[in-house]
Motif scaffolding. Structure first.
Motif, short mmCIF file in Angstrom:
data_model
loop_
_atom_site.label_atom_id
_atom_site.label_comp_id
_atom_site.label_asym_id
_atom_site.label_seq_id
_atom_site.Cartn_x
_atom_site.Cartn_y
_atom_site.Cartn_z
N ILE A 117 0.90 -1.29 0.03
CA ILE A 117 0.03 0.01 0.26
C ILE A 117 0.95 1.45 0.04
O ILE A 117 0.73 2.02 -0.72
CB ILE A 117 -0.95 -0.35 1.18
N THR A 118 2.07 1.35 0.88
CA THR A 118 2.72 2.05 0.77
C THR A 118 3.18 2.93 -0.75
O THR A 118 3.83 4.20 -0.44
CB THR A 118 3.86 1.88 2.04
N PHE A 119 3.48 1.82 -1.95
CA PHE A 119 4.35 2.73 -2.78
C PHE A 119 3.02 2.73 -3.90
O PHE A 119 3.73 2.94 -4.95
CB PHE A 119 4.88 0.90 -3.04
N LEU A 120 2.28 2.75 -3.83
CA LEU A 120 1.16 2.38 -5.21
C LEU A 120 0.67 4.04 -5.65
O LEU A 120 0.06 4.02 -6.73
CB LEU A 120 -0.58 1.67 -4.61
N GLU A 121 0.85 4.91 -4.55
CA GLU A 121 0.85 6.41 -5.19
C GLU A 121 1.52 6.68 -5.93
O GLU A 121 1.07 6.88 -7.40
CB GLU A 121 0.13 7.33 -4.20
N LYS A 122 2.93 6.03 -5.97
CA LYS A 122 3.78 6.67 -6.96
C LYS A 122 3.54 5.45 -8.40
O LYS A 122 3.77 5.56 -9.45
CB LYS A 122 5.09 6.10 -6.34
N TYR A 123 2.91 4.70 -8.12
CA TYR A 123 3.29 3.16 -9.23
C TYR A 123 2.28 3.91 -9.70
O TYR A 123 2.91 4.07 -11.31
CB TYR A 123 2.60 2.10 -7.83
N PHE A 124 0.92 3.67 -9.30
CA PHE A 124 0.34 4.37 -10.50
C PHE A 124 -0.18 5.71 -10.73
O PHE A 124 -0.27 6.01 -12.17
CB PHE A 124 -1.57 3.77 -10.04
N SER A 125 -0.11 6.69 -10.30
CA SER A 125 0.73 8.11 -10.81
C SER A 125 2.51 8.14 -11.84
O SER A 125 2.03 8.28 -12.96
CB SER A 125 0.87 9.15 -10.03
N SER A 126 2.98 7.32 -12.11
CA SER A 126 3.61 7.80 -12.77
C SER A 126 3.28 6.35 -13.97
O SER A 126 3.81 6.34 -15.43
CB SER A 126 5.03 6.45 -12.22
N LEU A 127 2.67 5.31 -13.88
CA LEU A 127 2.78 4.18 -14.98
C LEU A 127 0.97 5.61 -15.77
O LEU A 127 0.56 5.76 -16.54
CB LEU A 127 1.18 3.73 -14.71
N PHE A 128 -0.10 6.10 -15.24
CA PHE A 128 -0.91 7.03 -15.86
C PHE A 128 -0.63 8.52 -15.65
O PHE A 128 -1.23 9.08 -17.33
CB PHE A 128 -2.37 7.13 -15.03
N SER A 129 1.10 8.10 -16.12
CA SER A 129 1.50 9.24 -17.38
C SER A 129 2.56 9.59 -18.13
O SER A 129 3.24 10.08 -18.19
CB SER A 129 2.12 10.37 -15.56
N GLN A 130 2.28 7.97 -18.38
CA GLN A 130 3.24 7.24 -19.60
C GLN A 130 2.87 7.92 -20.46
O GLN A 130 1.60 8.25 -20.64
CB GLN A 130 2.63 6.11 -19.92
N TYR B 61 2.44 6.61 -23.51
CA TYR B 61 2.13 6.18 -24.14
C TYR B 61 1.65 5.16 -22.96
O TYR B 61 1.23 5.01 -21.96
CB TYR B 61 2.91 4.50 -24.66
N GLN B 62 -0.60 5.10 -23.77
CA GLN B 62 -1.21 4.66 -22.47
C GLN B 62 -2.56 3.44 -23.57
O GLN B 62 -3.18 2.93 -22.40
CB GLN B 62 -2.08 5.78 -22.18
N ASP B 63 -2.15 2.66 -24.32
CA ASP B 63 -2.52 1.81 -24.74
C ASP B 63 -2.26 -0.23 -23.72
O ASP B 63 -1.83 -0.82 -24.72
CB ASP B 63 -2.25 1.52 -25.54
N PHE B 64 -2.89 0.31 -22.36
CA PHE B 64 -2.60 -0.96 -21.99
C PHE B 64 -3.32 -1.28 -20.80
O PHE B 64 -4.11 -0.15 -20.24
CB PHE B 64 -0.85 -0.53 -20.86
N LYS B 65 -3.57 -2.21 -19.76
CA LYS B 65 -4.07 -2.31 -18.92
C LYS B 65 -3.03 -2.84 -18.11
O LYS B 65 -1.94 -3.88 -18.39
CB LYS B 65 -5.03 -3.59 -19.34
N ILE B 66 -3.31 -2.74 -16.71
CA ILE B 66 -2.75 -2.88 -15.69
C ILE B 66 -3.62 -4.50 -14.76
O ILE B 66 -4.46 -4.77 -14.49
CB ILE B 66 -2.63 -2.41 -14.49
N PHE C 140 8.88 5.52 -19.87
CA PHE C 140 9.24 3.83 -19.80
C PHE C 140 7.92 2.87 -20.62
O PHE C 140 9.14 1.39 -20.93
CB PHE C 140 8.64 3.37 -17.95
N LEU C 141 6.96 2.54 -21.27
CA LEU C 141 6.81 2.02 -21.24
C LEU C 141 7.36 2.43 -23.45
O LEU C 141 6.87 1.08 -23.83
CB LEU C 141 5.11 1.93 -21.76
N GLU C 142 6.84 3.24 -23.75
CA GLU C 142 7.01 3.46 -25.31
C GLU C 142 8.65 2.91 -25.44
O GLU C 142 8.50 2.27 -26.37
CB GLU C 142 7.02 5.63 -25.55
N GLU C 143 9.69 2.98 -24.70
CA GLU C 143 10.81 3.16 -24.92
C GLU C 143 10.99 1.43 -25.12
O GLU C 143 11.66 1.19 -25.67
CB GLU C 143 12.04 3.81 -24.47
N LEU C 144 10.29 0.35 -24.66
CA LEU C 144 10.18 -0.79 -24.19
C LEU C 144 9.93 -1.57 -25.48
O LEU C 144 10.56 -2.13 -25.64
CB LEU C 144 9.14 -1.26 -23.08
N ILE C 145 8.46 -0.71 -25.77
CA ILE C 145 7.95 -1.18 -26.57
C ILE C 145 8.76 -1.13 -28.58
O ILE C 145 8.55 -1.80 -29.25
CB ILE C 145 6.48 -0.67 -26.86
#
Length: 329
Positions: free
Chosen positions: A14-27, A29-34, A105-110
């Motif tokens: 729980i203590t990590f999730l704010e950073k985790y989700f905020s960083s993913l929804f700021s990508q 590249y947004q064509d993803f599901k978690i 992060f995601l865009e470069e991986l793909i």
């Protein structure tokens, strides 16, 4: 239909999730599901998601609650299987819950995955979140004595700035291609669930290489890993699973000729693990080794089912005995 799925196992994170989700929804590249696979005994992580991202549940976040802690391997497999139900899914991103990802992060991986068709896995640059001047991992290394290491761990962050082929990926932040995972599937598993946790990404890296898939390090895909501690203090859980899974990996994946040439190093490593942990007052290492060899035939059966297309895999091995440790003033 979605091309990319991010698989994240969670255990009281729980203590990590704010950073985790905020960083993913700021990508970018947004064509993803978690696919968020919860191993926790409480509902705290779900309550966080429901409170902050209720509008994204189901359409962007798929939540799976396990009845108990299944460990990293089985939880990740549940996420992978869910993702592969989507016929459009081509990329599986394994991502720890204690990660903060840079926007590209995601865009470069793909991008890296698409320009390297022979690669079954792509590794991000993982920076140690608490000490961002240091690398956490830029892939994995496998030693001729059977020991596995995080490549680049604790080295200056400026290093490893070039895209290059590596042995395999640290599953804390990496991409696997659908075709590659299907190629190594065994008994409806991708990560070996007998491992529970530790060495499972080394095992899958070796199986991918044996099957003919390459792995590439992508320095432009960057995450910060906010892991706990410095690795100096080992719990009994860590000692047991690392010690047992070291042996599992050796039995399953070391090519026969390579093992014969390096059997003295492997035996030395086995006894060193026992001696060091006995001196640390961690007798659980004895149970770890007993359980590993008790399952010898099971591991050998799995070994028989690994495709052996790449017979030069030993050229990717190093000879290493211990990781570097950080030095702080």
């Amino acid at each position: 239909m979605v091309e990319t799925y991010i698989i994240t196992p969670d255990y009281n994170g729980i203590t990590f999730l704010e950073k985790y989700f905020s960083s993913l929804f700021s990508q970018t590249y947004q064509d993803f599901k978690i696919v968020f696979v919860d191993n926790s005994q409480t509902m705290a992580s779900f309550e966080f998601i429901e409170k902050n991202y209720e509008d994204k549940l189901d359409n962007k976040i798929v939540y799976i609650k396990n009845p108990k802690n299944y460990g990293f391997a089985k939880a990740t497999n549940r996420g992978i299987k869910k993702a592969l139900e989507d016929s459009e899914c081509q990329y599986i991103i394994c991502l720890n819950n204690d990660i903060y990802a840079e926007p590209e992060f995601l865009e470069e991986l793909i991008i890296c995955a698409e320009k390297n068709p022979e690669a079954g896995s792509i590794q991000s640059k993982m920076i140690w979140g608490q000490h961002p001047e240091l690398i956490d991992s830029v892939g994995i290394e496998y030693s001729k004595n059977g020991l596995g290491f995080n490549r680049g761990a604790y080295e200056p962050v400026e290093k490893y700035s070039v895209e290059e082929k590596i042995l395999g990926c640290c599953a804390g932040a990496c991409l696997y291609k659908r075709k590659a995972l299907k190629d190594i599937e065994y008994n409806n598993e991708y990560f070996d669930e007998d491992f529970f946790a530790y060495y499972e990404d080394i095992d899958i890296a070796l199986r991918l290489q044996s099957t003919g898939w390459k792995s590439v390090y992508c320095p432009n895909s960057v995450v910060y890993h906010y892991r706990g501690g410095t690795g100096g203090t080992l719990s009994s859980f860590n000692v047991y699973h690392s010690g047992r899974n070291y042996t599992y990996t050796l039995l399953k994946n070391m090519p026969p000729v390579t093992l014969l040439k390096n059997i003295h190093w492997a035996i030395t490593a086995e006894f060193a693990q026992i001696l060091i942990n006995i001196l640390r007052k961690k007798p659980v290492i004895l149970k770890a080794k007993f359980d590993a060899y008790r399952n010898l035939f099971k591991m050998m059966e799995k070994r028989k089912n690994i495709k052996k297309i790449n017979r030069k895999i030993e050229n990717l091995f190093v000879l290493k005995w211990r990781p570097k440790f950080p030095k702080f003033d």
